[in-house]
Each structure stands twice: as C-alpha cells, then as structure tokens.
Design a protein around this motif. Structure first.
Motif, PDB file in Angstrom:
ATOM      1  N   LEU A   1       0.359  -6.459   5.431  1.00 10.26           N
ATOM      2  CA  LEU A   1       1.043  -5.945   4.250  1.00 10.26           C
ATOM      3  C   LEU A   1       2.141  -6.891   3.772  1.00 10.26           C
ATOM      4  O   LEU A   1       2.871  -6.562   2.844  1.00 10.26           O
ATOM      5  CB  LEU A   1       1.642  -4.568   4.550  1.00 10.26           C
ATOM      6  N   GLN A   2       2.244  -8.044   4.380  1.00 10.09           N
ATOM      7  CA  GLN A   2       3.285  -9.005   4.009  1.00 10.09           C
ATOM      8  C   GLN A   2       3.182  -9.466   2.554  1.00 10.09           C
ATOM      9  O   GLN A   2       4.204  -9.562   1.874  1.00 10.09           O
ATOM     10  CB  GLN A   2       3.242 -10.215   4.940  1.00 10.09           C
ATOM     11  N   PRO A   3       1.974  -9.755   2.009  1.00 15.28           N
ATOM     12  CA  PRO A   3       1.924 -10.194   0.604  1.00 15.28           C
ATOM     13  C   PRO A   3       2.405  -9.133  -0.376  1.00 15.28           C
ATOM     14  O   PRO A   3       2.730  -9.471  -1.523  1.00 15.28           O
ATOM     15  CB  PRO A   3       0.427 -10.503   0.393  1.00 15.28           C
ATOM     16  N   TYR A   4       2.486  -7.866   0.042  1.00  5.63           N
ATOM     17  CA  TYR A   4       2.865  -6.778  -0.859  1.00  5.63           C
ATOM     18  C   TYR A   4       4.216  -6.175  -0.462  1.00  5.63           C
ATOM     19  O   TYR A   4       4.461  -4.993  -0.668  1.00  5.63           O
ATOM     20  CB  TYR A   4       1.776  -5.701  -0.831  1.00  5.63           C
ATOM     21  N   TRP A   5       5.081  -7.003   0.105  1.00  6.84           N
ATOM     22  CA  TRP A   5       6.348  -6.522   0.652  1.00  6.84           C
ATOM     23  C   TRP A   5       7.187  -5.786  -0.392  1.00  6.84           C
ATOM     24  O   TRP A   5       7.923  -4.861  -0.061  1.00  6.84           O
ATOM     25  CB  TRP A   5       7.150  -7.703   1.206  1.00  6.84           C
ATOM     26  N   ALA A   6       7.093  -6.189  -1.654  1.00  6.86           N
ATOM     27  CA  ALA A   6       7.943  -5.589  -2.689  1.00  6.86           C
ATOM     28  C   ALA A   6       7.501  -4.179  -3.056  1.00  6.86           C
ATOM     29  O   ALA A   6       8.272  -3.432  -3.667  1.00  6.86           O
ATOM     30  CB  ALA A   6       7.942  -6.471  -3.943  1.00  6.86           C
ATOM     31  N   ARG A   7       6.280  -3.779  -2.704  1.00  5.72           N
ATOM     32  CA  ARG A   7       5.756  -2.479  -3.115  1.00  5.72           C
ATOM     33  C   ARG A   7       5.502  -1.535  -1.948  1.00  5.72           C
ATOM     34  O   ARG A   7       5.031  -0.424  -2.162  1.00  5.72           O
ATOM     35  CB  ARG A   7       4.443  -2.676  -3.894  1.00  5.72           C
ATOM     36  N   ILE A   8       5.796  -1.956  -0.727  1.00  2.00           N
ATOM     37  CA  ILE A   8       5.507  -1.135   0.447  1.00  2.00           C
ATOM     38  C   ILE A   8       6.688  -0.215   0.737  1.00  2.00           C
ATOM     39  O   ILE A   8       7.829  -0.667   0.845  1.00  2.00           O
ATOM     40  CB  ILE A   8       5.201  -2.019   1.667  1.00  2.00           C
ATOM     41  N   ASN A   9       6.407   1.085   0.860  1.00  2.00           N
ATOM     42  CA  ASN A   9       7.419   2.076   1.214  1.00  2.00           C
ATOM     43  C   ASN A   9       6.764   3.158   2.061  1.00  2.00           C
ATOM     44  O   ASN A   9       5.617   3.016   2.506  1.00  2.00           O
ATOM     45  CB  ASN A   9       8.070   2.673  -0.040  1.00  2.00           C
ATOM     46  N   ASP A  10       7.487   4.252   2.311  1.00  2.00           N
ATOM     47  CA  ASP A  10       6.950   5.339   3.134  1.00  2.00           C
ATOM     48  C   ASP A  10       5.688   5.936   2.521  1.00  2.00           C
ATOM     49  O   ASP A  10       4.744   6.301   3.236  1.00  2.00           O
ATOM     50  CB  ASP A  10       8.010   6.431   3.313  1.00  2.00           C
ATOM     51  N   THR A  11       5.651   6.054   1.201  1.00  2.00           N
ATOM     52  CA  THR A  11       4.476   6.613   0.539  1.00  2.00           C
ATOM     53  C   THR A  11       3.252   5.725   0.745  1.00  2.00           C
ATOM     54  O   THR A  11       2.138   6.221   0.963  1.00  2.00           O
ATOM     55  CB  THR A  11       4.754   6.784  -0.964  1.00  2.00           C
ATOM     56  N   SER A  12       3.444   4.412   0.700  1.00  2.00           N
ATOM     57  CA  SER A  12       2.329   3.490   0.922  1.00  2.00           C
ATOM     58  C   SER A  12       1.785   3.616   2.334  1.00  2.00           C
ATOM     59  O   SER A  12       0.568   3.636   2.545  1.00  2.00           O
ATOM     60  CB  SER A  12       2.782   2.050   0.655  1.00  2.00           C
ATOM     61  N   LEU A  13       2.678   3.697   3.306  1.00  2.00           N
ATOM     62  CA  LEU A  13       2.230   3.836   4.690  1.00  2.00           C
ATOM     63  C   LEU A  13       1.511   5.160   4.914  1.00  2.00           C
ATOM     64  O   LEU A  13       0.517   5.231   5.652  1.00  2.00           O
ATOM     65  CB  LEU A  13       3.426   3.719   5.638  1.00  2.00           C
ATOM     66  N   GLU A  14       2.004   6.209   4.296  1.00  2.00           N
ATOM     67  CA  GLU A  14       1.340   7.506   4.429  1.00  2.00           C
ATOM     68  C   GLU A  14      -0.046   7.479   3.793  1.00  2.00           C
ATOM     69  O   GLU A  14      -0.986   8.104   4.311  1.00  2.00           O
ATOM     70  CB  GLU A  14       2.201   8.584   3.779  1.00  2.00           C
ATOM     71  N   PHE A  15      -0.185   6.760   2.700  1.00  2.00           N
ATOM     72  CA  PHE A  15      -1.485   6.633   2.048  1.00  2.00           C
ATOM     73  C   PHE A  15      -2.484   5.901   2.941  1.00  2.00           C
ATOM     74  O   PHE A  15      -3.676   6.229   2.965  1.00  2.00           O
ATOM     75  CB  PHE A  15      -1.323   5.896   0.716  1.00  2.00           C
ATOM     76  N   LEU A  16      -2.013   4.903   3.694  1.00  2.00           N
ATOM     77  CA  LEU A  16      -2.888   4.119   4.559  1.00  2.00           C
ATOM     78  C   LEU A  16      -3.082   4.738   5.941  1.00  2.00           C
ATOM     79  O   LEU A  16      -3.870   4.215   6.737  1.00  2.00           O
ATOM     80  CB  LEU A  16      -2.331   2.702   4.715  1.00  2.00           C
ATOM     81  N   GLN A  17      -2.370   5.797   6.235  1.00  2.00           N
ATOM     82  CA  GLN A  17      -2.370   6.348   7.597  1.00  2.00           C
ATOM     83  C   GLN A  17      -3.763   6.758   8.057  1.00  2.00           C
ATOM     84  O   GLN A  17      -4.188   6.407   9.167  1.00  2.00           O
ATOM     85  CB  GLN A  17      -1.424   7.551   7.657  1.00  2.00           C
TER      86      GLN A  17
END
Length: 367
Positions: free
Chosen positions: A324-340
């Motif tokens: 997820l390093q290339p998308y560091w500016a857009r990664i948050n708790d919601t993103s992680l929950e979506f990928l869980q």
C-alpha cells in the motif's frame, strides 16, 4: 602544546552550533524575503511573491546521519543554505541512506512487491513545513553533491501549524518525472516547472530515487516561491471560423457512422452470447493469472463491471502480497476495513509511508 589550539577548537564548535540553531529557528526576517513582481498581462494587478526557506522538517523516511548528530541528517534542510553554491561532500547537508542499485542486488535484498504501479519509483521522502501558506509559483531545490535524485514534488492542503486540522487532507503533485542521470556531481539549483494548484500550502514533500547515482545525493535547502492570492489562469483559446465547417459533410459522416453501428448491433443480437462473454470458457486459474498484473485501484474498478470479475477481484489469492506504499496519501482506517475481507491469506504486507497525521489508528490497524 599551546593552549590556543584547544581554545580555537571550542570556539569553532560553538560557532557551528550557533549557525545550526539559527538555521533551524530562523526568524521571519531571515527566513522570508518578499519581492514584488509585475505580471506581463496588463489586466492583472501587481502581486506580491513570497520567498521563504523551510522552517521545519516534519517527517522523512531515512537519513545517513545518526539521531544524536547534525551531520548528514534531514534537519539540515531547515533554514538558509549552509553550503550552496559550493560543491562537495559536506556534513552540513541532508543525505539519504542509500544510492545506486547495490542494495537491491545483494543476496539479502527482499523480493519486490507485485502490483506496484510503473509510475511509482520513489525510494525516500522528506516533508518540509514553511511559515506562510501560499499558492506555489516555483520550488527551488539546492543540491550540492550528485544531483538528480528528486523525482516528485507534492503539496499538502493541511496546515501543520493550524490548531484545527481539516477533516480531509489532500495531496497534489506539483511535478513528477522519472529518475534521470546527471553528468557530474557539481552543485545546482533545481527548479522544475510546477503546475498551479487551487489551494494554498505550506507543506511540501520531496520524493527521491537515487538508483542512477554514483554516490549519495546531498541537499542543502529548499526555497518555496508563492503568492497569497490565487493566480489567474490565462486561457488562450483559438478562434474558429464558422465558414470552415461543412455541415452537410458532417451530417453525411454521422449518418454513415450510425448505419454501421446499427448493423453491428443487429448482428450481435442474432448471436447467442454467453452471460459473461468468453470469460466463462477460461479456466479460473488463467483469469487469476491475468488479473495478477493489475494494480490495486484497477482491481477495485474492474470489480464493478460484472459478478464474475467481482468474484475474481475479491479472491484472497489476489492479495497474498500487498503493498500500500504507492497509495500512502489515500490510505486510512476505511481503506483497511475495505481490504480486510480480502486479506485473509496475506503473507507480505507493506504499509510504509502510510498512517501519517492520524490517518490510521491503532484500533484500525489491529482489526
């Protein structure tokens, strides 16, 4: 031995400490110089351009020096130049930890992550805060040794000195380019042509790639030029002569195009197409192999096309190796929950550069 020499050594150390303190806590009179510039367009009024050096180093990925020293550390980027325009290896500059490709080729190097976008080539970064938010007009990077490592310049909408942080933090790329080989290690002032943005900023991020360098790159200072008010864009539109347009010719082309399209649609309706096209005839493993070449955002877009591709895009086998390093500016708790739900079989996970300024909480990461 004469006592003069130890006294000179102490005075030299004291002078160096004073210089560094002055550079890191420079006053506005030292840091910010203002000059008026006239626009070439007569309709635009005179605007005041603010020129300011970095006030503070907020964050960085690595530096060559140790935390208990000022030599070769990122802290040297704050304030006025210490070395420029001189060239050479100086301890008063900012130096990242690596250069070249030797650390990628050594036997202990880690394997590269899959799905990394080809446009993402950044290896290190540093974030600099400035005194006043401005609409950037130019960014000057003073490179004193082996220049050419900077590949991206970004601006942030959040003010690091504001008491009320915004609900949404936006990063905008001012300039981006693939790494290039610069002939010679001499110092230079790097001033790329940046694009205009629609928000003021006093937080600038530099991303570097040192893979083409023969030795460590050294940075001395960063200068931000900008204006307080949003500049007016000069739109130059070409005039179209209506007499040059042949309406009858366009209508004929449009009619021919519609006839051809109607014939194609009529042929399609006569055939018996499978529900999901020819993908129903491909083995499941082959579809998985094809989708393994897509980036994570492309997988998310493809999952919205049909149920079959949604099933493949959500398969946990697609997320065994996830960066997820290339998308560091857009990664948050919601993103992680979506990928869980997709990461139940994950083996490698790269969260480098993510989570700054509370974007990822401890509870969100734990879940």
């Amino acid at each position: 031995m004469s006592p003069v020499f130890p006294m000179l050594t102490v005075l030299s150390m004291f002078y160096y400490m004073c210089l560094r303190r002055r550079a890191r806590t420079a006053t506005r009179g030292e840091m910010n110089s203002r000059r008026a510039i006239e626009s070439n367009t007569r309709a635009l009024p005179i605007n005041v351009e603010i020129v300011q050096y970095a006030k503070e180093v907020l964050d960085f990925s690595s530096h060559y020096g140790s935390e208990n020293s000022m030599s070769y550390t990122m802290w040297n980027l704050a304030g006025i130049p210490n070395v420029y325009p001189s060239s050479g290896d100086f301890t008063q500059t900012a130096v990242f930890r690596t250069y070249g490709t030797w650390w990628d080729r050594c036997p202990s190097a880690r394997l590269p992550f899959k799905r990394t976008p080809s446009t993402f080539c950044s290896q290190d970064y540093v974030e600099l805060a400035f005194e006043e938010p401005v609409y950037p007009t130019a960014v000057h990077i003073l490179e004193t040794y082996h220049p050419g490592a900077v590949v991206r310049i970004l601006a942030c909408s959040a003010n690091p000195y504001s008491q009320n942080p915004p609900a949404e933090v936006r990063w905008e790329i001012l300039w981006s380019e693939a790494p290039t080989k610069v002939n010679g290690p001499q110092a230079r002032q790097f001033t790329p042509c940046i694009k205009q943005i629609n928000f003021p900023t006093n937080l600038i991020r530099l991303e570097v790639n040192s893979s083409l360098l023969d030795y460590y790159t050294e940075l001395d200072a960063v200068v931000l030029h900008g204006v307080k008010e949003r500049p007016v864009l000069s739109l130059k539109t070409s005039m179209i002569d209506m007499n040059d347009i042949d309406e009858e010719e366009d209508e004929e082309k449009f009619a021919c195009g519609m006839d051809t399209l109607n014939k194609q649609f009529s042929i399609v309706t006569l055939r018996e197409w499978p529900t999901n096209g020819y993908f129903d005839k491909l083995p499941y493993e082959l579809i998985q192999l094809i989708l393994s070449h897509l980036t994570v955002p492309d997988l998310c877009r493809l999952a919205q096309t049909c149920k079959l591709l949604y099933q493949h895009c959500c398969d946990p086998l697609q997320y065994i190796h996830l960066s997820l390093q290339p998308y560091w500016a857009r990664i948050n708790d919601t993103s992680l929950e979506f990928l869980q739900s997709r990461c139940t079989l994950i083996q490698w996970l790269n969260l480098s550069w993510t989570g700054n300024r509370g974007a990822i909480s401890v509870s969100g990461f734990s879940r």
